[in-house]
Scaffold this motif. Structure first.
Motif, PDB file in Angstrom:
ATOM      1  N   LYS A   7       7.014   0.836   0.469  1.00 55.56           N
ATOM      2  CA  LYS A   7       6.090   1.005   1.538  1.00 55.56           C
ATOM      3  C   LYS A   7       6.051  -0.371   2.059  1.00 55.56           C
ATOM      4  O   LYS A   7       5.620  -1.529   1.395  1.00 55.56           O
ATOM      5  N   GLY A 151      -5.552   3.564   2.897  1.00 56.73           N
ATOM      6  CA  GLY A 151      -5.206   2.904   1.873  1.00 56.73           C
ATOM      7  C   GLY A 151      -4.257   4.085   1.398  1.00 56.73           C
ATOM      8  O   GLY A 151      -2.902   3.800   0.117  1.00 56.73           O
ATOM      9  N   ASP A 154      -0.318   4.014   0.580  1.00 54.97           N
ATOM     10  CA  ASP A 154       0.591   4.035  -1.000  1.00 54.97           C
ATOM     11  C   ASP A 154       0.133   5.291  -1.625  1.00 54.97           C
ATOM     12  O   ASP A 154       1.077   5.219  -2.525  1.00 54.97           O
ATOM     13  N   LYS A 209      -7.940  -3.195  -3.509  1.00 56.69           N
ATOM     14  CA  LYS A 209      -7.762  -2.347  -2.817  1.00 56.69           C
ATOM     15  C   LYS A 209      -6.210  -3.006  -2.457  1.00 56.69           C
ATOM     16  O   LYS A 209      -5.755  -2.082  -1.343  1.00 56.69           O
TER      17      LYS A 209
HETATM   18 MG    MG Z   1      -3.714  -0.728   1.574  1.00 58.66          MG
END
Ligand code: MG
Ligand code: ADP
Ligand code: ASP
Length: 416
Positions: A7, A151, A154, A209
């Protein structure tokens, strides 16, 4: 030959040069004989820019249209990355979340993954292709396009890794691993070679984060080893696995800072049964993630209730609280968006008394006022004024013996 999910976060694919560097690394992995599935985030600050654009266009932001808008960021990245890959002679094919069968619930903006079908990815892999999947998105049980919360790429990566039974999931970002604190805030932060799922879950839950909370939940539930590492230096990073910490590891593994929450206080609430339920039920129904809750000692038949929640939900929460405050006969309410949450996380806390006392003493010596406190078996969190964040987190990092002895030195891309 292994199957690796890689990723790449926003800064890792922020411009054409970064895209080409990433494409080269994918080709490198493929040349080593591995099957590769890539998950990409939107380039640089694209998601923030799109949100700003929406706000500039209208004061009303329907979830469905927001998700249509925001998912375009990842589509740009996936297609450009496939084009960059064509130059390195390896075939790559891009897919949206919907195309690979990432099925979610219907909560626009913070949808939960219910199932990953992955048929098209499996078929493309069988033909020797590299699959590039747009992160952060899926398709709901109502056939609408959804996003997974900030986010969320992920989470896409780990969910795909789990569904495909990948050998590992590499999370490429702009720091060289998971540190004992955010190196942007605590320069003395030290890189952790290994951290277990439970600790990482607490760190992510406390607001770090570096990994989205849901991605760590997926990794733990499906036992997917994660490797967080830098796409700028490519050096080995931090492994996150189910392995328990060794005896000699420090009691505290990290200091976590979070400035994404706001505090709301409902003033002079009548002290009678049912009041908290009346307040928190509609907040839950609106999908607002209430974090810490403090009810002060009652005086003259009333009490103050304070709670924290994401700043992003402040407007929705205010509308609800204004209505409920009237209903239950509270005097009023106020909010404070200038707060910080600082947490200590460590599996060793379970067996070591006195950590909270030492934390509070360290903050007192720094003259930092604590507004709220909450704990779990391996975490202690406090809320302070936002202006105290750096001083408090650095002091705690030093007090608990975490300082690395040198300032973080790898490149830290600037974020505006
Ligand atoms: Mg992130
Ligand atoms: P990406 O765009 O690659 O997903 P994020 O910004 O979401 O990157 O996450 C990486 C950032 O997380 C780092 O730049 C760092 O500032 C921050 N961070 C917060 N806590 C930590 C920590 N404990 N270790 C490493 N990075 C951290
Ligand atoms: N682009 C999304 C965000 O900025 C998802 C991600 O980067 O993981 O939140």
């Amino acid at each position: 030959m292994a199957l690796i999910v890689q990723k790449y976060g926003g800064t890792s694919v922020a411009d054409p040069e970064r895209m080409r560097a990433v494409a080269e690394h994918i080709a490198f992995t493929k040349r080593h004989g591995h099957d590769v599935v890539v998950v990409v985030s939107a380039m640089g600050k694209t998601t923030d820019t799109l949100i700003q654009l929406a706000n500039d266009v209208s004061g009303t932001l329907p979830g469905r249209e927001m998700d249509m808008l925001l998912t375009t960021g990842e589509r740009i990245s996936m297609s450009l990355l496939c084009m960059a890959r064509a130059d390195s002679g390896i075939e790559a094919v891009s897919f949206t979340g919907s195309q690979v069968g990432i099925i979610t619930d219907t909560a626009h903006g913070k949808a939960k993954i219910l199932e990953v079908k992955g048929d098209r990815v499996r078929a493309a892999l069988a033909e020797g292709q590299v699959c590039v999947v747009a992160g952060f998105q899926g398709v709901s049980t109502d056939k609408e396009i959804t996003t997974l919360g900030r986010g969320g790429s992920d989470t896409t990566a780990v969910a795909l890794a789990a569904a495909l039974e990948a050998d590992s999931c590499e999370i490429y970002t702009d720091v060289t691993g998971v540190f004992s604190a955010d190196p942007r805030i605590v320069p003395q932060a030290r890189k952790l070679a290994h951290i277990n799922f439970d600790e990482m879950l607490e760190m992510a839950g406390a607001g770090s984060k570096v990994l989205a909370l849901r991605s760590v939940e997926f990794a733990r539930n499906h036992n997917v080893p994660l490797h967080v590492r830098s796409s700028f230096t490519w050096e080995p990073g931090t492994w996150i696995t189910s392995q328990e910490p060794k005896m000699e590891e420090p009691i505290i593994s990290g200091v976590v800072t979070d400035i994404t929450e706001a505090k709301m206080t409902v003033v002079a609430v009548p002290d009678r049964p049912g009041v908290s339920a009346t307040l928190f039920e509609p907040l839950a129904a609106a999908n607002i993630n209430v974090d810490m809750i403090v009810q002060n000692t009652g005086h003259e038949g009333t009490t103050d209730i304070s709670f924290t929640m994401p700043k992003a939900d402040l407007a929705t929460a205010e509308a609800i609280v204004a209505r409920v405050a009237g209903e239950i006969g509270a005097k009023g309410f106020e909010h404070d968006a200038n707060i910080a949450k600082i947490s200590l996380v460590g599996a060793g806390m379970k067996t070591s008394p006195g950590i909270a006392a030492k934390m509070f003493r360290t903050l007192a010596d720094e003259g930092v006022n604590i507004e709220m406190i909450s704990t779990s078996t391996i975490r202690i969190s406090v809320v302070t004024a936002a202006t105290d964040l750096e001083r408090a987190s650095r002091a705690l990092h030093t007090a608990f013996g975490l300082d690395s002895g040198q300032s973080y030195s790898a490149p830290l891309p600037e974020r505006k």
